[in-house]
Design a protein around this motif. Sequence first.
Motif, PDB file in Angstrom:
ATOM      1  N   GLY A   1      38.963 -11.133 -25.542  1.00  0.00           N
ATOM      2  CA  GLY A   1      39.539 -11.730 -24.392  1.00  0.00           C
ATOM      3  C   GLY A   1      40.303 -10.840 -23.387  1.00  0.00           C
ATOM      4  N   TYR A   2      40.451  -9.725 -24.008  1.00  0.00           N
ATOM      5  CA  TYR A   2      41.003  -8.439 -23.279  1.00  0.00           C
ATOM      6  C   TYR A   2      40.704  -6.970 -23.309  1.00  0.00           C
ATOM      7  CZ  TYR A   2      43.965  -7.649 -27.365  1.00  0.00           C
ATOM      8  OH  TYR A   2      44.280  -7.412 -28.843  1.00  0.00           O
ATOM      9  N   MET A   3      39.685  -6.966 -24.332  1.00  0.00           N
ATOM     10  CA  MET A   3      39.142  -5.614 -24.326  1.00  0.00           C
ATOM     11  C   MET A   3      37.576  -5.772 -24.753  1.00  0.00           C
ATOM     12  SD  MET A   3      41.080  -4.837 -28.257  1.00  0.00           S
ATOM     13  CE  MET A   3      40.633  -2.878 -28.321  1.00  0.00           C
ATOM     14  N   SER A   4      36.839  -4.798 -25.069  1.00  0.00           N
ATOM     15  CA  SER A   4      35.528  -4.848 -25.425  1.00  0.00           C
ATOM     16  C   SER A   4      35.458  -4.778 -26.810  1.00  0.00           C
ATOM     17  CB  SER A   4      34.644  -3.777 -24.701  1.00  0.00           C
ATOM     18  OG  SER A   4      34.526  -3.928 -23.509  1.00  0.00           O
ATOM     19  N   GLU A   5      34.492  -5.485 -27.450  1.00  0.00           N
ATOM     20  CA  GLU A   5      34.419  -5.541 -28.859  1.00  0.00           C
ATOM     21  C   GLU A   5      32.899  -4.931 -29.258  1.00  0.00           C
ATOM     22  OE1 GLU A   5      36.007  -8.571 -31.473  1.00  0.00           O
ATOM     23  OE2 GLU A   5      36.844  -9.640 -29.988  1.00  0.00           O
ATOM     24  N   PRO A   6      32.913  -3.941 -29.891  1.00  0.00           N
ATOM     25  CA  PRO A   6      31.322  -3.740 -30.539  1.00  0.00           C
ATOM     26  C   PRO A   6      30.950  -4.847 -31.729  1.00  0.00           C
ATOM     27  CG  PRO A   6      33.176  -2.231 -31.618  1.00  0.00           C
ATOM     28  CD  PRO A   6      33.863  -3.078 -30.700  1.00  0.00           C
ATOM     29  N   ALA A   7      29.716  -4.812 -31.990  1.00  0.00           N
ATOM     30  CA  ALA A   7      29.309  -5.676 -32.999  1.00  0.00           C
ATOM     31  C   ALA A   7      29.749  -5.206 -34.269  1.00  0.00           C
ATOM     32  CB  ALA A   7      27.693  -5.538 -33.034  1.00  0.00           C
TER      33      ALA A   7
ATOM     34  N   ASP B   1      28.483  -4.324 -36.939  1.00  0.00           N
ATOM     35  CA  ASP B   1      27.797  -3.367 -37.662  1.00  0.00           C
ATOM     36  C   ASP B   1      27.641  -1.986 -36.826  1.00  0.00           C
ATOM     37  OD1 ASP B   1      26.282  -4.160 -35.727  1.00  0.00           O
ATOM     38  OD2 ASP B   1      24.495  -4.301 -36.932  1.00  0.00           O
ATOM     39  N   GLN B   2      28.451  -2.002 -35.844  1.00  0.00           N
ATOM     40  CA  GLN B   2      28.461  -0.844 -34.764  1.00  0.00           C
ATOM     41  C   GLN B   2      30.155  -0.282 -34.819  1.00  0.00           C
ATOM     42  OE1 GLN B   2      26.837  -2.292 -31.036  1.00  0.00           O
ATOM     43  NE2 GLN B   2      24.717  -2.149 -31.922  1.00  0.00           N
ATOM     44  N   LEU B   3      30.790  -0.834 -35.657  1.00  0.00           N
ATOM     45  CA  LEU B   3      32.324  -0.395 -35.706  1.00  0.00           C
ATOM     46  C   LEU B   3      32.551   0.733 -36.296  1.00  0.00           C
ATOM     47  CD1 LEU B   3      35.004  -2.114 -34.724  1.00  0.00           C
ATOM     48  CD2 LEU B   3      35.283  -2.473 -37.120  1.00  0.00           C
ATOM     49  N   ASP B   4      32.893   1.754 -35.611  1.00  0.00           N
ATOM     50  CA  ASP B   4      33.037   3.196 -36.471  1.00  0.00           C
ATOM     51  C   ASP B   4      34.448   3.777 -35.343  1.00  0.00           C
ATOM     52  OD1 ASP B   4      32.241   4.441 -33.978  1.00  0.00           O
ATOM     53  OD2 ASP B   4      30.014   4.452 -34.831  1.00  0.00           O
ATOM     54  N   GLU B   5      35.090   5.051 -35.968  1.00  0.00           N
ATOM     55  CA  GLU B   5      36.029   5.532 -35.002  1.00  0.00           C
ATOM     56  C   GLU B   5      35.553   5.917 -33.719  1.00  0.00           C
ATOM     57  OE1 GLU B   5      37.105   9.164 -37.034  1.00  0.00           O
ATOM     58  OE2 GLU B   5      35.017   9.137 -38.266  1.00  0.00           O
ATOM     59  N   HIS B   6      34.538   5.815 -33.484  1.00  0.00           N
ATOM     60  CA  HIS B   6      33.952   6.297 -32.059  1.00  0.00           C
ATOM     61  C   HIS B   6      34.049   5.014 -31.066  1.00  0.00           C
ATOM     62  CE1 HIS B   6      33.232  10.186 -33.560  1.00  0.00           C
ATOM     63  NE2 HIS B   6      32.431   9.810 -34.505  1.00  0.00           N
ATOM     64  N   SER B   7      33.997   3.913 -31.523  1.00  0.00           N
ATOM     65  CA  SER B   7      33.710   2.823 -30.790  1.00  0.00           C
ATOM     66  C   SER B   7      35.078   1.789 -30.866  1.00  0.00           C
ATOM     67  CB  SER B   7      32.389   1.888 -31.315  1.00  0.00           C
ATOM     68  OG  SER B   7      32.746   1.370 -32.767  1.00  0.00           O
ATOM     69  N   TRP B   8      35.844   2.022 -31.865  1.00  0.00           N
ATOM     70  CA  TRP B   8      37.023   1.328 -31.906  1.00  0.00           C
ATOM     71  C   TRP B   8      38.424   1.828 -32.051  1.00  0.00           C
ATOM     72  CZ3 TRP B   8      37.583  -3.739 -30.697  1.00  0.00           C
ATOM     73  CH2 TRP B   8      38.900  -4.358 -31.182  1.00  0.00           C
ATOM     74  N   PRO B   9      39.567   1.817 -31.727  1.00  0.00           N
ATOM     75  CA  PRO B   9      39.735   0.629 -30.650  1.00  0.00           C
ATOM     76  C   PRO B   9      39.141   1.054 -29.176  1.00  0.00           C
ATOM     77  CG  PRO B   9      41.573   1.600 -30.772  1.00  0.00           C
ATOM     78  CD  PRO B   9      40.807   2.292 -31.808  1.00  0.00           C
ATOM     79  N   THR B  10      38.917   0.033 -28.418  1.00  0.00           N
ATOM     80  CA  THR B  10      38.472   0.289 -26.986  1.00  0.00           C
ATOM     81  C   THR B  10      39.734   0.033 -26.108  1.00  0.00           C
ATOM     82  OG1 THR B  10      37.790  -2.097 -26.741  1.00  0.00           O
ATOM     83  CG2 THR B  10      36.054  -0.525 -27.203  1.00  0.00           C
ATOM     84  N   PRO B  11      39.941   0.489 -24.848  1.00  0.00           N
ATOM     85  CA  PRO B  11      41.130   0.261 -24.245  1.00  0.00           C
ATOM     86  C   PRO B  11      41.474  -1.049 -23.667  1.00  0.00           C
ATOM     87  CG  PRO B  11      39.794   1.967 -23.281  1.00  0.00           C
ATOM     88  CD  PRO B  11      38.907   1.195 -24.267  1.00  0.00           C
ATOM     89  N   LEU B  12      42.275  -1.474 -23.602  1.00  0.00           N
ATOM     90  CA  LEU B  12      42.888  -3.023 -22.751  1.00  0.00           C
ATOM     91  C   LEU B  12      42.238  -2.849 -21.382  1.00  0.00           C
ATOM     92  CD1 LEU B  12      46.225  -4.591 -22.966  1.00  0.00           C
ATOM     93  CD2 LEU B  12      45.288  -4.465 -20.729  1.00  0.00           C
ATOM     94  N   ASP B  13      41.454  -3.958 -21.165  1.00  0.00           N
ATOM     95  CA  ASP B  13      40.774  -3.871 -19.641  1.00  0.00           C
ATOM     96  C   ASP B  13      41.739  -4.903 -18.910  1.00  0.00           C
ATOM     97  OD1 ASP B  13      39.349  -4.470 -17.459  1.00  0.00           O
ATOM     98  OD2 ASP B  13      37.484  -4.398 -18.730  1.00  0.00           O
ATOM     99  N   PRO B  14      42.683  -4.554 -17.833  1.00  0.00           N
ATOM    100  CA  PRO B  14      43.334  -5.339 -17.172  1.00  0.00           C
ATOM    101  C   PRO B  14      42.645  -6.424 -16.517  1.00  0.00           C
ATOM    102  CG  PRO B  14      44.154  -3.010 -17.070  1.00  0.00           C
ATOM    103  CD  PRO B  14      42.671  -2.950 -17.776  1.00  0.00           C
ATOM    104  N   ASP B  15      41.647  -6.016 -15.745  1.00  0.00           N
ATOM    105  CA  ASP B  15      40.763  -6.852 -15.140  1.00  0.00           C
ATOM    106  C   ASP B  15      40.079  -8.028 -16.003  1.00  0.00           C
ATOM    107  OD1 ASP B  15      41.122  -5.622 -12.704  1.00  0.00           O
ATOM    108  OD2 ASP B  15      39.319  -4.444 -12.774  1.00  0.00           O
TER     109      ASP B  15
END
Length: 284
Positions: A236-242, A244-258
């Motif tokens: 609801g407030y940030m992008s989520e990888p699948a 099986d694609q979760l790793d230190e390069h994909s998570w966490p993503t920034p909070l997306d204010p819009d």
Amino acid sequence: MNTRPDWLQVHEGDAPLIVSFPHTGSDLPEDLASRFVSPWLARRDADWWVHDLYEFARGMGATTVRSAISRSVIDLNRDPSGVSLYPGQNTTGLCPLTTFDNQPLYRPGMAPDEAEIARRCDTYFAPYHDALAAQIARLRQRHGTVVVYDAHSIRSRIPHLFDGELPQFNLGTAGPSGAPDTSCDNALSDVVENLCRISGMPQVRNGRFKGGWITRHYSDIPGGVHSLQMELACRGYMSEPAPDQLDEHSWPTPLDPDHAAHLRRTLAQVLTACLDFATNRSAA
């Protein structure tokens, strides 16, 4: 004189509302960091950016209590006795040994023993809960009725913990689904649930997450303390990888204010409802 440790952040407001953030921290104490398999793994299951998502709460006069320490060090929303809050379901403990995805957190031979768990309770658990209890008592004297709102978030899909995709709003009031609430008056939880429903986003009350130790421990309805937990799906407030694609390069993503704007509007309505409930009960 402020004698609180640096990791414990308390903002004192005057309104009869406390927002607790026990899981938004990602700090790893220097004496513990080398025990973990990796710093990323030890920080991965934080309630990312939730204290920023609710930054408007202070402007409403709410008191906030937040820990900056990673939940992998000690989980401030677990029963300190070690008793499971969700018997029969996969979960993590007071000093977690695994991630939400059941991956080992510690290097071989580095997991905390009973003495180390007791030390962490003294160092981190006790100060957080002493501060939270003190704020409840302070506001209770002033208002008579206080709402304790425990703010959380989690990834939308974690097969080890639950099936499918988690609803956006997961309201926990320590009661069985469809039964009367035990941690707050139904008049409060009914309004909160309805606000989540009319947002158009999926919601559930006392589903997979019914409220942790904070919600259950501090509730004292006859004494004027009403508590509830809100577990948000991170999508609801940030992008989520699948998963099986979760790793230190994909998570966490920034909070997306819009992206978070719609969710944040509903959360502001929810906290306003909590504040109105406490104010009206105090006046009565």
